[in-house]
Design a protein around this motif. Structure first.
Motif, short mmCIF file in Angstrom:
data_model
loop_
_atom_site.label_atom_id
_atom_site.label_comp_id
_atom_site.label_asym_id
_atom_site.label_seq_id
_atom_site.Cartn_x
_atom_site.Cartn_y
_atom_site.Cartn_z
N ASP A 119 -13.29 33.07 21.83
CA ASP A 119 -12.05 32.75 22.55
C ASP A 119 -10.82 33.11 21.71
O ASP A 119 -9.69 33.06 22.22
CB ASP A 119 -12.00 31.26 22.91
CG ASP A 119 -13.02 30.87 23.95
OD1 ASP A 119 -13.56 31.77 24.64
OD2 ASP A 119 -13.30 29.66 24.09
N GLY A 120 -11.03 33.44 20.45
CA GLY A 120 -9.94 33.89 19.59
C GLY A 120 -8.81 32.90 19.46
O GLY A 120 -9.02 31.75 19.05
N SER A 121 -7.61 33.30 19.82
CA SER A 121 -6.43 32.45 19.64
C SER A 121 -6.44 31.23 20.53
O SER A 121 -5.66 30.30 20.32
CB SER A 121 -5.16 33.26 19.95
OG SER A 121 -5.12 33.64 21.31
N MET A 122 -7.32 31.19 21.53
CA MET A 122 -7.40 30.03 22.42
C MET A 122 -8.59 29.14 22.11
O MET A 122 -8.93 28.25 22.91
CB MET A 122 -7.44 30.51 23.88
CG MET A 122 -6.14 31.12 24.37
SD MET A 122 -4.76 29.95 24.29
CE MET A 122 -5.24 28.79 25.57
N MET A 123 -9.22 29.33 20.99
CA MET A 123 -10.32 28.45 20.59
C MET A 123 -9.77 27.10 20.16
O MET A 123 -8.90 27.03 19.28
CB MET A 123 -11.12 29.06 19.44
CG MET A 123 -12.39 28.26 19.12
SD MET A 123 -13.31 28.90 17.70
CE MET A 123 -12.41 28.14 16.34
N PRO A 124 -10.23 26.00 20.74
CA PRO A 124 -9.78 24.69 20.27
C PRO A 124 -10.17 24.45 18.82
O PRO A 124 -11.11 25.07 18.29
CB PRO A 124 -10.51 23.71 21.21
CG PRO A 124 -10.79 24.51 22.45
CD PRO A 124 -11.07 25.91 21.94
N TYR A 125 -9.46 23.56 18.18
CA TYR A 125 -9.68 23.24 16.77
C TYR A 125 -11.11 22.78 16.54
O TYR A 125 -11.65 21.96 17.28
CB TYR A 125 -8.69 22.15 16.35
CG TYR A 125 -8.60 21.92 14.87
CD1 TYR A 125 -7.80 22.72 14.07
CD2 TYR A 125 -9.31 20.88 14.26
CE1 TYR A 125 -7.70 22.48 12.70
CE2 TYR A 125 -9.22 20.64 12.90
CZ TYR A 125 -8.41 21.45 12.12
OH TYR A 125 -8.33 21.21 10.77
N ASP A 126 -11.72 23.30 15.49
CA ASP A 126 -13.12 22.98 15.17
C ASP A 126 -13.18 21.95 14.05
O ASP A 126 -13.12 22.29 12.86
CB ASP A 126 -13.86 24.27 14.77
CG ASP A 126 -15.34 24.03 14.52
OD1 ASP A 126 -15.82 22.91 14.77
OD2 ASP A 126 -16.02 24.97 14.08
N PHE A 127 -13.29 20.69 14.42
CA PHE A 127 -13.35 19.64 13.41
C PHE A 127 -14.65 19.69 12.61
O PHE A 127 -14.70 19.22 11.47
CB PHE A 127 -13.21 18.27 14.08
CG PHE A 127 -11.80 17.98 14.55
CD1 PHE A 127 -10.85 17.48 13.67
CD2 PHE A 127 -11.43 18.21 15.86
CE1 PHE A 127 -9.56 17.22 14.09
CE2 PHE A 127 -10.14 17.96 16.30
CZ PHE A 127 -9.19 17.46 15.41
N GLU A 128 -15.69 20.27 13.20
CA GLU A 128 -16.97 20.36 12.49
C GLU A 128 -16.89 21.31 11.29
O GLU A 128 -17.72 21.23 10.38
CB GLU A 128 -18.07 20.84 13.45
CG GLU A 128 -18.36 19.88 14.59
CD GLU A 128 -18.81 18.52 14.09
OE1 GLU A 128 -19.64 18.48 13.17
OE2 GLU A 128 -18.32 17.50 14.61
N ALA A 129 -15.91 22.21 11.30
CA ALA A 129 -15.79 23.17 10.20
C ALA A 129 -15.00 22.62 9.01
O ALA A 129 -14.92 23.27 7.97
CB ALA A 129 -15.12 24.45 10.70
N GLU A 130 -14.43 21.43 9.15
CA GLU A 130 -13.65 20.85 8.06
C GLU A 130 -14.57 20.42 6.91
O GLU A 130 -15.75 20.12 7.12
CB GLU A 130 -12.86 19.64 8.55
CG GLU A 130 -11.74 19.97 9.52
CD GLU A 130 -10.87 18.78 9.82
OE1 GLU A 130 -9.67 18.96 10.03
OE2 GLU A 130 -11.39 17.64 9.86
N ASP A 131 -14.02 20.38 5.71
CA ASP A 131 -14.75 19.78 4.61
C ASP A 131 -14.06 18.49 4.20
O ASP A 131 -13.02 18.12 4.74
CB ASP A 131 -14.89 20.75 3.43
CG ASP A 131 -13.56 21.28 2.91
OD1 ASP A 131 -12.55 20.57 3.02
OD2 ASP A 131 -13.54 22.40 2.37
N SER A 132 -14.64 17.79 3.27
CA SER A 132 -14.10 16.49 2.86
C SER A 132 -12.84 16.68 2.01
O SER A 132 -12.74 17.62 1.21
CB SER A 132 -15.14 15.72 2.04
OG SER A 132 -16.29 15.46 2.82
#
Length: 426
Positions: free
Chosen positions: A29-42
């Motif tokens: 979805d590129g620029s319209m991809m919602p924020y991915d909280f699963e990709a965050e680190d601590s």
């Protein structure tokens, strides 16, 4: 909203029959991809350091389609095809699909969606709860553009920032007075002119012509009735422009009903290249960097003032994808700055959905050694950087933590290498 979305899901199930379709990967979805909280680190504050200030630069959260223009072009083409009797069954389904999307979006064009509101509440709460000693009192000063979704992003974020920090004073400013900082892509004549019709257009059109398939749009018409490849390519990219926003608006995710995964990927790559060419300093755009450098200068001066005064623990800057992309490139944040003429290789080094998804944010966390938050303006200040919730080096080859003096000097040298663009009256 939920009732409308549920109605759409039922409709799609009805018009799609019994076929089984697979959701397309969200990263496409590129620029319209919602924020991915699963990709965050601590969040990791180094031992022996205490946070003394936060600079936070953000793109607005997930939204509905920006305007009726996103659907009108392809809707008109399909309605004309219907009147001429040349739409395929798939074309009739997609036309019905577009009308439902329009119904859901009516009165909400460009506004923050439920997904975007939830994103900002979560992001604000994270910052508010992660720095209790720093944010328990003082000023949180935020500015935004005049665009309603950006204003709402700022307010939702700040509200959640303040909930665990009741003595924090919130100061916000939104409007055209912030254009030169946060809306520079339209404020400066040379830069805005380039974005409208610069050298990127031929490069992009050539890329689409050689990489994107006309088949998704072609399947909407009966065989042999629509043979204009250029028109089909344009309509295919219009289809992508609609479908890529579904997840952000709480609508059913795009599926293989309309695109194969490879066809959808081709459109994503073209969109990725377009953003790179229009919204970052590169070999054909000499105006992006100097226009954006004014925001970087402001971030530096605000941080210096906050560190000296000790009464402003938070500065926020809320804008758009077109605000964040060039800023991160001017800063030379790893993975955000690329200079190449091999446009087929852009996605290997520069990925829009990793740099500026909806809700994207850059956190500059200023640290001093010791365990006291509010001290005199003495002692060396260091900085750690997080992009979209991940710890990164401030610039290529740098350690994860650098002194503020070194980082500021590095940025000022980059700013000095740019000449100022001409202002444009909006």
């Amino acid at each position: 909203m939920r009732k409308l979305a549920f109605t759409l899901i039922l409709l799609l199930g009805f018009i799609s029959g019994s076929a089984t379709f697979t959701p397309l990967p969200p990263e496409l979805d590129g620029s319209m991809m919602p924020y991915d909280f699963e990709a965050e680190d601590s969040l990791l504050i180094p031992e022996g350091y205490t946070p003394v200030h936060i600079s936070y630069v953000a793109r607005h959260g997930a939204r509905y389609l920006s305007s009726p223009k996103k659907t009108e072009k392809i809707e008109r083409a399909l309605e004309k095809g219907a009147s001429e009797g040349i739409l395929s069954v798939e074309g009739e389904k997609f036309l019905a699909f577009l009308k439902e999307i329009t119904a859901v979006s009516k009165g909400r064009w460009g506004l923050l969606s439920e997904v975007g509101i939830a994103e900002q509440r979560r992001l604000g709460s994270f910052i508010g709860n992660s720095f209790p000693e720093l944010l328990k009192r003082g000023k949180a000063v935020s500015i935004s553009t005049f665009v309603p979704r950006v204003i709402m992003t700022m307010y939702e974020f700040n509200h959640s920032l303040e909930i665990p920090n009741h003595q924090l004073e919130l100061f916000t400013s939104s409007g055209h007075q912030n254009d030169s900082l946060l809306y520079c892509f339209a404020t400066f004549r040379d830069y805005s002119g380039f974005r409208e019709s610069g050298a990127w257009v031929n490069i992009y059109d050539s890329y689409v012509g050689t990489h994107v398939s006309p088949l998704p749009a072609g399947r909407l018409f009966k065989p042999g009735t629509e043979n204009d490849t250029k028109r089909l390519l344009d309509l295919t990219m219009e289809m992508y422009g609609v479908l890529q926003g579904n997840r952000a608006a709480s609508l059913p995710a795009p599926t293989t009903e309309w695109f194969s995964e490879e066809e959808y990927r081709q459109c994503y790559l073209a969109s990725n290249l377009k953003h790179y060419l229009r919204n970052t300093p590169n070999l054909i755009d000499p105006w992006c960097a100097p226009a954006t450098s004014m925001l970087l200068e402001r971030i530096i001066s605000d941080a210096d003032k906050a560190l000296a005064d000790g009464d402003t623990p938070f500065n926020g800057y809320f804008g758009h994808c077109e605000t964040l992309l060039p800023l991160l490139a001017v800063m030379n944040i790893p993975g955000c700055y690329l200079r190449t003429s091999d446009y087929s290789s852009v996605e290997s080094h520069w990925r829009l959905q990793e740099i500026s998804p909806l809700g994207a944010n850059l956190q500059l966390i200023f640290l001093r050694k010791g365990n006291r938050v509010r001290t005199a303006a003495t002692g060396e200040v260091s900085v750690m950087v997080r992009l979209n919730g991940r710890h990164i080096a401030p610039y290529p080859g740098a350690p994860k933590i650098v002194t503020w003096k070194d980082l500021k000097d590095y940025w000022l040298r980059r700013i000095a290498s740019f000449s100022r663009p001409k202002a444009k009256i909006l």
